[in-house]
Design a protein around this motif. Sequence first.
Motif, mmCIF file in Angstrom:
data_model
loop_
_atom_site.group_PDB
_atom_site.id
_atom_site.type_symbol
_atom_site.label_atom_id
_atom_site.label_comp_id
_atom_site.label_asym_id
_atom_site.label_seq_id
_atom_site.Cartn_x
_atom_site.Cartn_y
_atom_site.Cartn_z
ATOM 1 N N UNK A 13 124.548 -17.940 19.903
ATOM 2 C CA UNK A 13 124.614 -18.498 21.142
ATOM 3 C C UNK A 13 125.189 -20.094 21.341
ATOM 4 N N UNK A 14 124.988 -20.875 20.130
ATOM 5 C CA UNK A 14 125.748 -21.911 20.106
ATOM 6 C C UNK A 14 127.126 -22.104 20.062
ATOM 7 N N UNK A 15 127.604 -21.272 19.015
ATOM 8 C CA UNK A 15 129.056 -21.178 18.771
ATOM 9 C C UNK A 15 129.595 -20.310 19.900
ATOM 10 N N UNK A 16 129.205 -19.483 20.644
ATOM 11 C CA UNK A 16 129.873 -18.758 21.662
ATOM 12 C C UNK A 16 129.928 -19.871 22.902
ATOM 13 N N UNK A 17 129.030 -20.801 23.098
ATOM 14 C CA UNK A 17 129.056 -21.907 23.970
ATOM 15 C C UNK A 17 130.247 -22.712 23.724
ATOM 16 N N UNK A 18 130.242 -23.130 22.268
ATOM 17 C CA UNK A 18 131.273 -23.914 21.876
ATOM 18 C C UNK A 18 132.614 -23.270 22.214
ATOM 19 N N UNK A 19 132.767 -22.265 21.883
ATOM 20 C CA UNK A 19 134.072 -21.408 21.949
ATOM 21 C C UNK A 19 134.524 -21.536 23.505
ATOM 22 N N UNK A 20 133.643 -21.241 24.284
ATOM 23 C CA UNK A 20 133.907 -21.474 25.730
ATOM 24 C C UNK A 20 134.398 -22.755 26.084
ATOM 25 N N UNK A 21 133.817 -23.824 25.595
ATOM 26 C CA UNK A 21 134.063 -25.044 25.954
ATOM 27 C C UNK A 21 135.661 -25.377 25.487
#
Length: 295
Positions: free
Chosen positions: A61-69
């Motif tokens: 969930x963290x890395x997906x959020x980072x990828x979206x940013x």
Amino acid sequence: MTRNNPPRQLRARLLDYALLLRLDRPIGSLLLLWPTYWALWLAAEGMPQTGNLIVFTLGVFLMRAAGCAINDFADRKVDRHVKRTKDRPLTSGRIAPWEAVALFAGICVLAFLMVVLFTNTLTLYLSFGGVVLAFIYPFMKRHTHLPQLFLGAAFSWAIPMAWAAEAGEVTRLVWLLFTANVLWTVAYDTFYAMVDRDDDLKIGVKSTAILFGDADRAMIAVLQALVVLILVLVGRQAELGAAFYLGVLAMACLFIYQQHLARFRHRDGCFRAFLNNNWAGFAVFLGLVTDLSMA
């Protein structure tokens, strides 16, 4: 004004951050989660260690959020020309570019600290590859018609990391699973790219949907068939039983249904086909867990 009623401006800013990180759209996290779980359960030959399960669930969930940013940072100028993305917080100016970069860096550091504190050295080394892939993917659509391939590698990198954390090594079976997931990601993200194809053609953004042209559905079908075939090979090498193959069969049936949804190439149908892949990934996971619990 009370402490339980924060200023409207602060609430609006927090909402924009949530939208930037796609907290309102968990589909991307789920598509990352199922293959990660495949790797954890296969490496453990059953229930994985609780610590690894927590670390990789949060990490997904963290890395997906980072990828979206970082994706919205890279696309901040072209998104305004795409119907689906023109109102995103970064594109509309409600969030500054530096804020998106800061969020990407901060989330990556947090995820890295989790790896350092709770996994092993091999997983730590592999994590650097994951950060690099997450960073470069958004920029690939300007240089190649295969950005989905880079997304596939980024979405699949949790597989060797999870396996290394659970088993302390990376075997050939890992890379077979990795290959299956890369191909699956290219397939479902091509459905996703078909939603924006008309806009992408106007602004010069590249994708497999544009590369495949009228052969898009046929190429997706080939990729889906290869995914099923490779997962069968994974099952044979791991000596899995009937429950796992039933899960793979369910995935194959869902692939056929996705082709039906996208048969007219309408935006809504292609997007529904993309979303349906969550159930395809879950079907394989359910079959795997069932099979290992019966062993």
